[in-house]
Scaffold this motif. Structure first.
Motif, PDB file in Angstrom:
ATOM      1  N   ARG A 107      31.702  32.516  31.276  1.00 51.81           N
ATOM      2  CA  ARG A 107      30.899  33.044  32.385  1.00 51.81           C
ATOM      3  C   ARG A 107      31.567  32.748  33.719  1.00 51.81           C
ATOM      4  O   ARG A 107      31.604  33.592  34.616  1.00 51.81           O
ATOM      5  N   GLU A 108      32.114  31.564  33.844  1.00 51.58           N
ATOM      6  CA  GLU A 108      32.749  31.184  35.099  1.00 51.58           C
ATOM      7  C   GLU A 108      34.010  32.024  35.330  1.00 51.58           C
ATOM      8  O   GLU A 108      34.304  32.410  36.472  1.00 51.58           O
ATOM      9  N   ALA A 109      34.745  32.299  34.264  1.00 50.12           N
ATOM     10  CA  ALA A 109      35.935  33.150  34.416  1.00 50.12           C
ATOM     11  C   ALA A 109      35.537  34.524  34.946  1.00 50.12           C
ATOM     12  O   ALA A 109      36.200  35.082  35.836  1.00 50.12           O
ATOM     13  N   LEU A 110      34.455  35.060  34.424  1.00 52.81           N
ATOM     14  CA  LEU A 110      33.999  36.366  34.894  1.00 52.81           C
ATOM     15  C   LEU A 110      33.509  36.284  36.339  1.00 52.81           C
ATOM     16  O   LEU A 110      33.694  37.225  37.117  1.00 52.81           O
ATOM     17  N   ALA A 111      32.899  35.169  36.692  1.00 52.81           N
ATOM     18  CA  ALA A 111      32.451  35.007  38.078  1.00 52.81           C
ATOM     19  C   ALA A 111      33.650  35.017  39.024  1.00 52.81           C
ATOM     20  O   ALA A 111      33.605  35.626  40.104  1.00 52.81           O
ATOM     21  N   VAL A 112      34.720  34.360  38.624  1.00 48.76           N
ATOM     22  CA  VAL A 112      35.940  34.345  39.448  1.00 48.76           C
ATOM     23  C   VAL A 112      36.487  35.762  39.598  1.00 48.76           C
ATOM     24  O   VAL A 112      36.841  36.204  40.705  1.00 48.76           O
ATOM     25  N   LEU A 113      36.542  36.488  38.486  1.00 51.20           N
ATOM     26  CA  LEU A 113      37.058  37.860  38.545  1.00 51.20           C
ATOM     27  C   LEU A 113      36.163  38.731  39.433  1.00 51.20           C
ATOM     28  O   LEU A 113      36.658  39.563  40.203  1.00 51.20           O
ATOM     29  N   ALA A 114      34.863  38.529  39.316  1.00 50.15           N
ATOM     30  CA  ALA A 114      33.940  39.322  40.122  1.00 50.15           C
ATOM     31  C   ALA A 114      34.117  39.028  41.608  1.00 50.15           C
ATOM     32  O   ALA A 114      34.139  39.938  42.442  1.00 50.15           O
ATOM     33  N   LEU A 115      34.257  37.756  41.931  1.00 50.21           N
ATOM     34  CA  LEU A 115      34.466  37.387  43.333  1.00 50.21           C
ATOM     35  C   LEU A 115      35.743  38.022  43.878  1.00 50.21           C
ATOM     36  O   LEU A 115      35.783  38.505  45.015  1.00 50.21           O
ATOM     37  N   ALA A 116      36.781  38.008  43.071  1.00 50.38           N
ATOM     38  CA  ALA A 116      38.046  38.606  43.509  1.00 50.38           C
ATOM     39  C   ALA A 116      37.881  40.099  43.758  1.00 50.38           C
ATOM     40  O   ALA A 116      38.379  40.633  44.755  1.00 50.38           O
ATOM     41  N   LYS A 117      37.157  40.751  42.880  1.00 44.73           N
ATOM     42  CA  LYS A 117      36.950  42.193  43.048  1.00 44.73           C
ATOM     43  C   LYS A 117      36.098  42.495  44.278  1.00 44.73           C
ATOM     44  O   LYS A 117      36.222  43.546  44.891  1.00 44.73           O
ATOM     45  N   LEU A 118      35.223  41.560  44.623  1.00 49.44           N
ATOM     46  CA  LEU A 118      34.382  41.748  45.800  1.00 49.44           C
ATOM     47  C   LEU A 118      35.120  41.452  47.097  1.00 49.44           C
ATOM     48  O   LEU A 118      34.585  41.651  48.186  1.00 49.44           O
ATOM     49  N   GLY A 119      36.318  40.933  46.989  1.00 52.05           N
ATOM     50  CA  GLY A 119      37.070  40.582  48.187  1.00 52.05           C
ATOM     51  C   GLY A 119      36.711  39.223  48.742  1.00 52.05           C
ATOM     52  O   GLY A 119      37.091  38.875  49.870  1.00 52.05           O
TER      53      GLY A 119
END
Lengths: 203, 284
Positions: B237-249
């Motif tokens: 879940r945390e890995a996906l949160a990191v990816l999501a944050l990156a995609k959000l800028g």
């Protein structure tokens, strides 16, 4: 040393293409074939009732599958699966407490079910009962460390890696678990034969 | 401090105790590996079919690897197979499948096991798969509704991220929330172990959203961290949160959490994907 430790844990048997990015993986089916029996025994020793063992074993390997299978590292497949099993057992224990169900001896009966009732089988049943009763006095994390090290012969560094704790924590858990286990066992022995086992100095 | 001697090898320990431990160590509970493996294969196969028919955007179809003598329907280890599946994809590509499996395949298989003591592995596999496929649609709907409920409870508290959400964000919240189906024989208490299955289903939803709606994916990941404290899938879940944050800028936050992730899970199978976030950020 038992199978499943040290060299027994080499997972690249040549039948799986090597993935340089993620190293060799041991998928759920391969894990299941090699370690389902271990997981069933481990869950039983953690106190999972016999009626729940099948489901709990399935849950362990489903989580293993979801995690992408076992990737070789400091942890060994068995200790890695054991760490998952502790979570599964913990969830099951919480549910049983809520249902006010108590642990029963069905797991012990199941462990020797099918074996002829020879003197040896009777001795094994009594041993299992005594050991399980003593194990039941330990909390789950101490019980897990004790079972893996004392019964399953897993090395401390593999236990530490699988549970993501420092090795000193494993030693500490073992230290407390051994004292509690020996005390509980001594109490059982006193009741039955008046024999009080002792623990070595400094352990 | 060093490892203590094993009790059963310690001559200072009573013979009776050592003998008991030795007997226990030599005793293996009877467990039917073939039947258990058939169940695992059936459950995974039952989930693999619908998942591959409706791939999530940007996601590779589930690549299954046959296990031993298994037939083409009895695929196992799809997400774990090394062939072409690496990093986050290898670890998460089967999430949707396992979510379905958790909600449909497993319960169906277990119901069959209760009703049919020790059926033949092959027959069990086929029966479970057919039944699970029939139920997978409703199970998936329940998963969605549970996720929607969980997410809406915390949507307001994530306002900063909410402001960056994509237009697709409102779609799921506008969808009708369906009541979770409960087997008549089950009570709320007996479903408590299903926390793990809810966690798996929630992670599947995050994975589905992370490319198209990273804001929702991020909020859902945060919700999951709170809802499943001590859960088994925090790392994923945390890995996906990191990816999501990156995609959000949200570069700074993504970098901080990526570093924390790599420090906390240095051997994670998701390490490469999280490291890629740092590399992409550095190259910009």
């Amino acid at each position: 040393m038992k199978d499943g430790r040290g060299k027994g844990h080499q997972v690249n048997d040549g039948s799986h293409p090597r993935d340089p990015a993620s190293q060799d993986r041991l998928d759920a089916a391969a894990l299941f074939r090699a370690h389902a029996g271990f997981v069933a025994a481990f869950l039983q020793r953690l106190g999972t009732p016999a009626a729940d063992i099948d489901d709990a074993v399935q849950d362990v390997f489903l989580v293993a599958h979801r995690k992408g299978g076992f990737v070789p590292g400091a942890a060994q497949p068995r200790t890695w699966l054991a760490a998952i099993a502790v979570h599964i057992a913990q969830d099951g224990n919480r549910a049983r407490r809520r249902r006010r169900e108590l642990y029963d001896a069905s797991a012990i009966d199941a462990a020797v079910a099918g074996a002829p009732e020879t003197d040896r089988a009777i001795d094994a049943r009594k041993s299992l009962a005594r050991v399980q009763q003593a194990l039941n006095t330990l909390d789950l994390e101490h019980r897990a460390a004790f079972v893996l090290y004392e019964i399953e012969d897993e090395p401390c560094d593999a236990i530490a890696a699988a549970f993501e704790v420092p090795i000193g924590t494993v030693y500490s858990r073992l230290h407390h678990a051994r004292r509690r286990f020996v005390d509980a066992y001594a109490a059982l022995s006193e009741n039955s034969a008046g024999v009080r086992p002792k623990l070595a100095e400094g352990t | 401090m060093k490892a203590p001697p094993r009790l059963l090898n310690d001559p200072a320990v009573a013979t009776e105790l050592r003998a008991d431990l030795e007997r226990v160590a030599a005793t293996t509970p009877s467990y039917d590996v073939a039947a258990g493996l058939a169940g695992l294969q059936a459950a995974i196969a039952s989930a693999a079919a619908p998942a591959s028919q409706t791939p999530v955007a940007g996601q590779e179809p589930l690549t299954a690897r046959s296990a031993g003598a298994s037939g083409p329907g009895n695929v196992v280890g799809g997400s774990a197979g090394p062939a072409g599946l690496t990093g986050l994809k290898a670890a998460l590509i089967g999430v949707g499948a396992v979510a379905l499996l958790s909600l449909a395949g497993v319960s169906t298989f277990r119901a069959l096991r209760r009703d049919e003591p020790k059926p033949a592995a092959a027959a069990l596999s086929v029966s479970a798969r057919e039944s699970a496929n029939a139920n997978s649609e409703s199970a998936n709907a329940n998963s969605e509704s549970a996720t929607a409920n969980s997410e809406s409870a915390t949507a307001n508290s994530e306002s900063a991220i909410h402001a960056k959400s994509s237009p697709a964000q409102g779609q799921a919240s506008a969808a009708p929330i369906q009541p979770t189906t409960v087997e008549p024989s089950e009570t709320a208490e007996s479903r408590a172990p299903d926390v793990l299955r809810r966690e798996i289903a929630q992670l599947a939803r995050i994975k589905q959203l992370v490319d198209d709606d990273p804001a929702r994916a991020y909020r859902l990941a945060q919700t999951g961290h709170r809802e499943f404290k001590g859960g088994m899938l925090r790392q994923e879940r945390e890995a996906l949160a990191v990816l999501a944050l990156a995609k959000l800028g949200e570069t700074a936050q993504a970098r901080t959490r990526a570093h924390d992730f790599l420090a906390r899970y240095p051997a994670s199978p998701l390490r490469d994907r999280v490291q890629a976030v740092l590399r992409e950020d550095a190259s910009e």
